[in-house]
Design an enzyme around this catalytic site. Structure first.
Site, PDB file in Angstrom:
ATOM      1  N   GLN A   1      39.210  37.977  37.821  1.00  0.00           N
ATOM      2  CA  GLN A   1      40.492  37.556  38.403  1.00  0.00           C
ATOM      3  C   GLN A   1      41.402  36.805  37.436  1.00  0.00           C
ATOM      4  O   GLN A   1      42.608  37.000  37.428  1.00  0.00           O
ATOM      5  CB  GLN A   1      40.225  36.716  39.646  1.00  0.00           C
ATOM      6  CG  GLN A   1      41.395  36.652  40.599  1.00  0.00           C
ATOM      7  CD  GLN A   1      40.985  36.088  41.937  1.00  0.00           C
ATOM      8  OE1 GLN A   1      40.777  34.870  42.064  1.00  0.00           O
ATOM      9  NE2 GLN A   1      40.846  36.933  42.938  1.00  0.00           N
ATOM     10  N   PHE A   2      40.829  35.956  36.602  1.00  0.00           N
ATOM     11  CA  PHE A   2      41.553  35.279  35.527  1.00  0.00           C
ATOM     12  C   PHE A   2      40.634  35.242  34.309  1.00  0.00           C
ATOM     13  O   PHE A   2      39.422  35.080  34.450  1.00  0.00           O
ATOM     14  CB  PHE A   2      41.952  33.845  35.906  1.00  0.00           C
ATOM     15  CG  PHE A   2      43.050  33.762  36.916  1.00  0.00           C
ATOM     16  CD1 PHE A   2      44.378  33.669  36.515  1.00  0.00           C
ATOM     17  CD2 PHE A   2      42.762  33.776  38.266  1.00  0.00           C
ATOM     18  CE1 PHE A   2      45.394  33.589  37.447  1.00  0.00           C
ATOM     19  CE2 PHE A   2      43.771  33.693  39.205  1.00  0.00           C
ATOM     20  CZ  PHE A   2      45.101  33.605  38.798  1.00  0.00           C
TER      21      PHE A   2
ATOM     22  N   HIS B   1      43.670  28.535  34.527  1.00  0.00           N
ATOM     23  CA  HIS B   1      44.270  29.828  34.863  1.00  0.00           C
ATOM     24  C   HIS B   1      45.183  30.349  33.759  1.00  0.00           C
ATOM     25  O   HIS B   1      46.008  31.232  34.016  1.00  0.00           O
ATOM     26  CB  HIS B   1      45.096  29.727  36.155  1.00  0.00           C
ATOM     27  CG  HIS B   1      44.297  29.402  37.372  1.00  0.00           C
ATOM     28  ND1 HIS B   1      43.942  28.114  37.685  1.00  0.00           N
ATOM     29  CD2 HIS B   1      43.767  30.199  38.333  1.00  0.00           C
ATOM     30  CE1 HIS B   1      43.239  28.129  38.813  1.00  0.00           C
ATOM     31  NE2 HIS B   1      43.106  29.374  39.214  1.00  0.00           N
TER      32      HIS B   1
ATOM     33  N   SER C   1      31.177  36.081  41.608  1.00  0.00           N
ATOM     34  CA  SER C   1      30.082  36.004  40.630  1.00  0.00           C
ATOM     35  C   SER C   1      30.417  36.904  39.461  1.00  0.00           C
ATOM     36  O   SER C   1      30.131  38.096  39.471  1.00  0.00           O
ATOM     37  CB  SER C   1      28.756  36.433  41.272  1.00  0.00           C
ATOM     38  OG  SER C   1      27.735  36.528  40.297  1.00  0.00           O
ATOM     39  N   GLU C   2      31.062  36.329  38.452  1.00  0.00           N
ATOM     40  CA  GLU C   2      31.490  37.126  37.313  1.00  0.00           C
ATOM     41  C   GLU C   2      30.294  37.760  36.586  1.00  0.00           C
ATOM     42  O   GLU C   2      30.357  38.910  36.161  1.00  0.00           O
ATOM     43  CB  GLU C   2      32.306  36.266  36.345  1.00  0.00           C
ATOM     44  CG  GLU C   2      33.678  35.865  36.876  1.00  0.00           C
ATOM     45  CD  GLU C   2      33.640  34.763  37.911  1.00  0.00           C
ATOM     46  OE1 GLU C   2      34.624  34.598  38.655  1.00  0.00           O
ATOM     47  OE2 GLU C   2      32.614  34.055  37.971  1.00  0.00           O
TER      48      GLU C   2
END
Length: 334
Positions: free
Chosen positions: A79-80, A126, A56-57
């Site tokens: 993460q990306f 990504h 959950s960004e």
């Protein structure tokens, strides 16, 4: 050190120096991060200071804002960079405005680390380079290093900064430099003067560019991976290009840019992100505004395509030495 080791060292140094520094994000604890940037930190500092989060960004950034207002200094990982958009409202509407909205009573001292750019055949989910959408936002600082020494010093400065910092990490540079054509390192960082990294504490200013390669024929403005691509283009064309590594996109070191362009009379802007409304457009405008009467040729711009990020064709998408070198020649011959 590789860039991964340098980033880990920066977090280690700051966690040891300041007990208010905490590190969290998806898989950053036991696993050490998808690229292993946080490997070993949870074991050293414990689960209360280095911990995993749900996917959950918005939650990650929202929690960091609360922690920062309370007095902690979160260094969080998305993460990306492609995954950062669910947190965009928290970053723009809350973190970037908190100091202003509270008349300085509260700040958001958050370093938001996130890998960006291509090089792993990750396609459009990504491999994005979203620096322009953050450089546009008042209250944010936007940083992208090109080498391990700067990566560590800039991250330490970002963690110590009282404003939120978007810290973009080019994936192609995580494990060493390359020749501008391929994703594999060609020399160890230890053999590269730009890659020698002290083990202890030091900082790199968040508002100062670096002259990566001095030159007299033209000025090149680049950052991240493209610094090395431009260096390869200069080497292969034989053009005496002065390459300026911006390092900090905002605040921008306009003084260094203007001084160089007034000296050379020519300018080429290079970035990996898509062309339209990319950060290069702002650079071109600033050079035009401040150096118009010193320019001897039109400003050149070399970028990625205006298209969703291609998967199988990513090495054609990247501005490579051939495309960059052609722009160098057009600028010098104009």
């Amino acid at each position: 050190m590789t860039m991964i080791q340098a980033l880990r060292s920066a977090m280690d140094v700051m966690m040891e120096k300041d007990e208010n520094v905490v590190v969290f994000g998806q898989d950053v604890g036991y696993f050490g991060g998808v690229f292993r940037c946080t490997e070993g930190l949870q074991k050293k500092y414990g689960k209360s200071r280095v911990f995993d989060t749900p996917i959950s960004e918005g939650g990650i950034v929202g929690v960091a804002i609360g922690m920062g207002a309370y007095g902690l200094r979160p260094c969080i990982e998305i993460q990306f960079a492609d995954y950062i958009y669910p947190a965009y409202d928290q970053i723009v509407s809350e973190a970037a405005r908190l100091r202003f909205r509270s008349a300085g009573d509260f700040t958001a001292p958050i370093a938001i680390r996130t890998p960006c750019g291509g090089g792993i055949y990750g396609g459009q989910t990504h491999s994005q380079s979203p620096e322009a959408v953050f450089a546009h936002v008042c209250g944010l600082r936007t940083v992208m290093p090109s080498n391990p020494y700067d990566a560590k010093g800039l991250l330490i400065s970002s963690i110590e900064c009282d404003d939120p910092v978007i810290f973009l990490e080019p994936k192609r540079l995580y494990n060493g430099p390359f020749d501008g054509h391929h994703d594999k390192p060609v020399v160890p960082w230890s053999q590269n003067p730009m890659g020698e990294v002290p083990e202890g504490y030091y900082t790199v200013p968040l508002d100062k560019a670096a002259i990566f390669r001095p030159g007299k024929q033209l000025t090149v403005l680049a950052y991240g991976t493209m610094v090395w691509v431009c260096e390869a283009a200069a080497r292969e064309t034989g053009i005496d290009a002065e390459i300026i590594d911006l390092r900090s996109l905002w605040p921008l070191d306009l003084e260094t840019i203007v001084e160089s362009v007034k000296k050379t009379g020519r300018c080429v802007v290079v970035h990996e992100a898509t062309r339209t409304c990319g950060f290069g457009a702002e650079l071109v405008s600033l050079v035009q505004e401040h150096c118009f009467y010193h320019l001897e040729a039109p400003i050149e711009r070399v970028t990625g395509w205006d298209t969703p990020y291609p998967h199988a064709q990513e090495w054609a998408y990247f501005p490579g030495p051939a495309r960059v070198g052609a722009a160098f020649k057009r600028a010098v011959e104009a």
